[in-house]
Design an enzyme around this catalytic site. Structure first.
Site, mmCIF file in Angstrom:
data_model
loop_
_atom_site.group_PDB
_atom_site.id
_atom_site.type_symbol
_atom_site.label_atom_id
_atom_site.label_comp_id
_atom_site.label_asym_id
_atom_site.label_seq_id
_atom_site.Cartn_x
_atom_site.Cartn_y
_atom_site.Cartn_z
ATOM 1 N N LYS A 36 39.084 -41.031 -39.776
ATOM 2 C CA LYS A 36 39.018 -40.331 -41.055
ATOM 3 C C LYS A 36 40.082 -40.867 -42.017
ATOM 4 O O LYS A 36 39.810 -41.142 -43.190
ATOM 5 C CB LYS A 36 39.250 -38.828 -40.798
ATOM 6 C CG LYS A 36 38.655 -37.926 -41.858
ATOM 7 C CD LYS A 36 39.097 -36.502 -41.651
ATOM 8 C CE LYS A 36 38.099 -35.706 -40.836
ATOM 9 N NZ LYS A 36 38.540 -34.297 -40.672
ATOM 10 N N PHE A 150 39.506 -20.874 -52.615
ATOM 11 C CA PHE A 150 38.192 -20.252 -52.840
ATOM 12 C C PHE A 150 37.121 -21.274 -53.199
ATOM 13 O O PHE A 150 36.088 -20.931 -53.762
ATOM 14 C CB PHE A 150 38.293 -19.200 -53.953
ATOM 15 C CG PHE A 150 39.336 -18.153 -53.669
ATOM 16 C CD1 PHE A 150 39.087 -17.146 -52.748
ATOM 17 C CD2 PHE A 150 40.582 -18.202 -54.283
ATOM 18 C CE1 PHE A 150 40.053 -16.192 -52.461
ATOM 19 C CE2 PHE A 150 41.555 -17.248 -54.008
ATOM 20 C CZ PHE A 150 41.288 -16.238 -53.090
ATOM 21 N N LEU A 151 37.386 -22.556 -52.902
ATOM 22 C CA LEU A 151 36.425 -23.571 -53.364
ATOM 23 C C LEU A 151 35.095 -23.466 -52.636
ATOM 24 O O LEU A 151 35.013 -23.078 -51.479
ATOM 25 C CB LEU A 151 36.994 -24.981 -53.254
ATOM 26 C CG LEU A 151 37.268 -25.641 -51.907
ATOM 27 C CD1 LEU A 151 36.015 -26.176 -51.257
ATOM 28 C CD2 LEU A 151 38.256 -26.771 -52.110
ATOM 29 N N ARG A 152 34.035 -23.812 -53.388
ATOM 30 C CA ARG A 152 32.696 -23.852 -52.810
ATOM 31 C C ARG A 152 32.339 -25.293 -52.530
ATOM 32 O O ARG A 152 32.641 -26.171 -53.349
ATOM 33 C CB ARG A 152 31.662 -23.311 -53.812
ATOM 34 C CG ARG A 152 31.836 -21.877 -54.204
ATOM 35 C CD ARG A 152 31.109 -21.607 -55.513
ATOM 36 N NE ARG A 152 31.685 -22.373 -56.622
ATOM 37 C CZ ARG A 152 31.130 -22.523 -57.825
ATOM 38 N NH1 ARG A 152 29.966 -21.972 -58.085
ATOM 39 N NH2 ARG A 152 31.724 -23.219 -58.785
ATOM 40 N N LYS A 205 41.149 -13.466 -49.185
ATOM 41 C CA LYS A 205 40.142 -14.476 -48.856
ATOM 42 C C LYS A 205 38.972 -13.900 -48.055
ATOM 43 O O LYS A 205 37.803 -14.066 -48.412
ATOM 44 C CB LYS A 205 40.816 -15.606 -48.078
ATOM 45 C CG LYS A 205 39.877 -16.648 -47.530
ATOM 46 C CD LYS A 205 39.160 -17.370 -48.637
ATOM 47 C CE LYS A 205 38.024 -18.183 -48.096
ATOM 48 N NZ LYS A 205 38.125 -19.576 -48.366
ATOM 49 N N CYS A 261 31.810 -21.235 -43.484
ATOM 50 C CA CYS A 261 32.734 -20.183 -43.935
ATOM 51 C C CYS A 261 32.192 -18.766 -43.787
ATOM 52 O O CYS A 261 32.691 -18.001 -42.966
ATOM 53 C CB CYS A 261 33.130 -20.441 -45.382
ATOM 54 S SG CYS A 261 33.894 -22.061 -45.586
HETATM 55 C C1 UGA Z 1 31.954 -19.931 -49.663
HETATM 56 C C2 UGA Z 1 32.513 -19.129 -50.848
HETATM 57 O O1 UGA Z 1 31.512 -19.027 -51.863
HETATM 58 C C3 UGA Z 1 33.749 -19.803 -51.415
HETATM 59 O O2 UGA Z 1 34.295 -19.030 -52.463
HETATM 60 C C4 UGA Z 1 34.776 -19.954 -50.290
HETATM 61 O O3 UGA Z 1 35.952 -20.612 -50.739
HETATM 62 C C5 UGA Z 1 34.155 -20.765 -49.164
HETATM 63 O O4 UGA Z 1 32.976 -20.096 -48.684
HETATM 64 C C6 UGA Z 1 35.189 -20.881 -48.078
HETATM 65 O O5 UGA Z 1 35.483 -19.869 -47.450
HETATM 66 O O6 UGA Z 1 35.777 -21.950 -47.918
HETATM 67 P P1 UGA Z 1 30.446 -22.137 -49.447
HETATM 68 O O7 UGA Z 1 30.463 -21.898 -47.968
HETATM 69 O O8 UGA Z 1 30.687 -23.498 -49.971
HETATM 70 O O9 UGA Z 1 31.530 -21.194 -50.175
HETATM 71 O O10 UGA Z 1 29.010 -21.697 -49.933
HETATM 72 P P2 UGA Z 1 28.376 -20.588 -50.900
HETATM 73 O O11 UGA Z 1 28.059 -21.189 -52.197
HETATM 74 O O12 UGA Z 1 29.166 -19.331 -50.879
HETATM 75 O O13 UGA Z 1 27.001 -20.315 -50.115
HETATM 76 C C7 UGA Z 1 27.017 -19.792 -48.804
HETATM 77 C C8 UGA Z 1 25.617 -19.595 -48.287
HETATM 78 O O14 UGA Z 1 24.985 -18.512 -48.960
HETATM 79 C C9 UGA Z 1 24.684 -20.787 -48.453
HETATM 80 O O15 UGA Z 1 23.964 -20.969 -47.245
HETATM 81 C C10 UGA Z 1 23.773 -20.376 -49.585
HETATM 82 O O16 UGA Z 1 22.499 -20.976 -49.489
HETATM 83 C C11 UGA Z 1 23.694 -18.867 -49.370
HETATM 84 N N1 UGA Z 1 23.363 -18.097 -50.596
HETATM 85 C C12 UGA Z 1 24.208 -18.120 -51.660
HETATM 86 C C13 UGA Z 1 22.205 -17.326 -50.641
HETATM 87 O O17 UGA Z 1 21.420 -17.285 -49.656
HETATM 88 N N2 UGA Z 1 21.930 -16.602 -51.757
HETATM 89 C C14 UGA Z 1 22.744 -16.604 -52.828
HETATM 90 O O18 UGA Z 1 22.435 -15.904 -53.825
HETATM 91 C C15 UGA Z 1 23.915 -17.383 -52.785
#
Ligand code: UGA
Length: 437
Positions: A36, A150-152, A205, A261
């Site tokens: 990596k 909190f990043l996505r 968090k 997450c």
């Molecule tokens: C999530 C949080 O949104 C971030 O704020 C956080 O920092 C991150 O976890 C973490 O703990 O590191 P992430 O896992 O990148 O981010 O993804 P999300 O965008 O939250 O989506 C999570 C899941 O929910 C995905 O499978 C998505 O498809 C699903 N989802 C999301 C739905 O089924 N419906 C929705 O309306 C939104």
């Protein structure tokens, strides 16, 4: 100017290192994984994340950013960010803290007096206080702070450089001041700054992720009711979302949440609350988890409702393997789980994904993959839309109709334009939308 180190160079750490370098700091990224580190030093990101490779290349060229496997190379840094993973343990709901513990101990031994070690990993509440004591025993010239991230995925660079808030759990003004210096360029853009104690910072968090998971499972529960009552969850979500107290985001009903997450964070929160004697307070998360897993089953039920109980010999085309679009992450991916379960019932499952085929194949080698959507849908009995990549919304239903065996599509993400598919003569099914089509 402060010198920073970032320990752990996965999604969080690699992004944090490149982003902090772009703010003008000298940054050294540290990871035990030699491959990596070698890749990162060549400007290659070992996963797909929009805009990250460009930022990484730019920052390596600036001379401010470097990666190493030797934690001692970070000895002269003023701030050490711990960004290692905390996956779910194999045999329990709790989080595996071995990487966090190991990094803290490694950094504690080399950190210079006055420096601050800043945990960014998601940990069970109480971890920071324990680590702080362990740190004092090894090196009492250094402090520990907690600064949750909190990043996505898919928006990692954007969320790191333009966060909607910065939360810092500290035990002294010195630690807060050092962190204020590290985030000065962001604070100049008026990002809200919240000083908290260590347990509150850790809890922010998991509380945020639990709320997001709850919102998704809430709308998926409404989808179940819509199916039973003959309603349409997409219209319901739109209608309730106009109430600003509810809001329309994270109300996309479908096959539910996955990734590295949300699922593991709500489980670790339940495990930790039980240890704290507060099991009942988050007991509802158990239901959030089951609603979420039920959505996968309901998708499979829709397939069976269409082509019958016996899936043997049927060809199922799966569009999407990643847990969400703009990511190649397949950790706890609902899409891939559904594909694997259908395969286990005897169907021939062929999977397409624009970015996640390699990681998907590593996890589920029994499935068939193709980079060509035409190959995947060719002679299919049914198409399942499971990850809402933009390219799937741009598909021409008229054109695809000539390739499949039966023009049936099931939208597991409620993201396709139903009218368009119906007009082209498709049978269109979707979770939470029982209206005849
Ligand atoms: C999530 C949080 O949104 C971030 O704020 C956080 O920092 C991150 O976890 C973490 O703990 O590191 P992430 O896992 O990148 O981010 O993804 P999300 O965008 O939250 O989506 C999570 C899941 O929910 C995905 O499978 C998505 O498809 C699903 N989802 C999301 C739905 O089924 N419906 C929705 O309306 C939104």
């Amino acid at each position: 100017m402060l010198k920073l180190s970032v320990i752990g160079t996965g999604y969080l750490g690699a992004t944090h290192a490149a982003a902090m370098s772009s703010l003008g700091f000298e940054v050294i990224g540290v990871d035990t994984d030699e491959t990596k580190i070698a890749q990162l030093n060549l400007g290659k990101v070992p996963f797909f994340e929009p805009n990250l490779e460009e930022l990484l290349t730019q920052e390596l060229a600036s001379g401010r950013l470097k990666f190493t496997t030797e934690v001692s190379d970070a000895a002269d840094c003023d701030v050490h960010f711990i960004c290692v993973g905390t996956p779910q343990l194999k045999d329990s709901l709790a989080a595996d803290l071995s990487y966090v513990n190991a990094s803290l101990h490694a950094v504690a031994k080399i950190a210079k007096a006055g420096s601050v070690i800043v945990g960014k990993s998601t940990v069970p509440v109480g971890t920071a206080e324990r680590l702080s004591k362990e740190l004092q025993a090894i090196n009492n010239q250094v402090e520990l702070a907690w600064n949750p991230e909190f990043l996505r995925e898919g928006f990692a660079v954007e969320d790191t450089l333009r966060p909607n808030r910065l939360v810092v759990g500290v035990t002294s003004d010195h630690a807060e001041n050092v962190l204020r210096q590290a985030y000065k360029p962001l604070l100049e853009n008026n990002v809200p700054w919240i000083r908290a104690d260590l347990p509150t910072a850790e809890l922010v968090k998991v509380a945020a992720n639990s709320f997001l998971a709850t919102k998704i499972s809430f709308i998926n529960a409404m989808a179940e009711i819509c199916e039973a009552a003959g309603g349409d969850v997409t219209v319901l979500a739109q209608a309730i979302g106009y109430d600003p107290r509810i809001g329309s985001r994270f109300l996309q009903a479908g096959i539910g949440f996955g990734g590295g997450c949300l699922p593991k964070d709500i489980r670790a929160f339940m495990a930790r609350s039980e240890e704290l004697g507060a099991k009942q307070s988050v007991e509802f998360l158990r239901e959030i988890d089951s609603i979420n897993l039920r959505a996968r089953q309901r998708m499979i039920d829709l397939v069976r409702a269409d082509i019958g109980n016996d899936l043997k010999g049927k060809k199922i085309a799966v569009l999407g393997a990643a847990f969400k679009p703009d990511s190649d992450d397949v950790r706890d991916s609902p899409a891939l789980d559904i594909a694997a379960q259908i395969h286990a019932s005897g169907a021939l499952v062929m999977v397409h994904d624009p970015k996640a085929i390699i990681p998907a194949r590593a996890r589920h080698p029994e499935l068939t993959y193709s980079e060509s959507i035409e190959d995947v849908v060719n002679a299919a009995d049914v198409i399942l839309h499971l990850t809402e990549w933009k390219i799937y919304r741009e598909l021409d239903p008229q054109l695809l109709k000539g390739l499949v065996k039966h023009p049936v599509i099931i939208d597991g993400r409620n993201a396709l334009n139903r009218e368009l598919w119906l007009k082209a003569g498709w049978k269109f099914r979707a979770l939470g939308r029982s209206s005849a089509s």
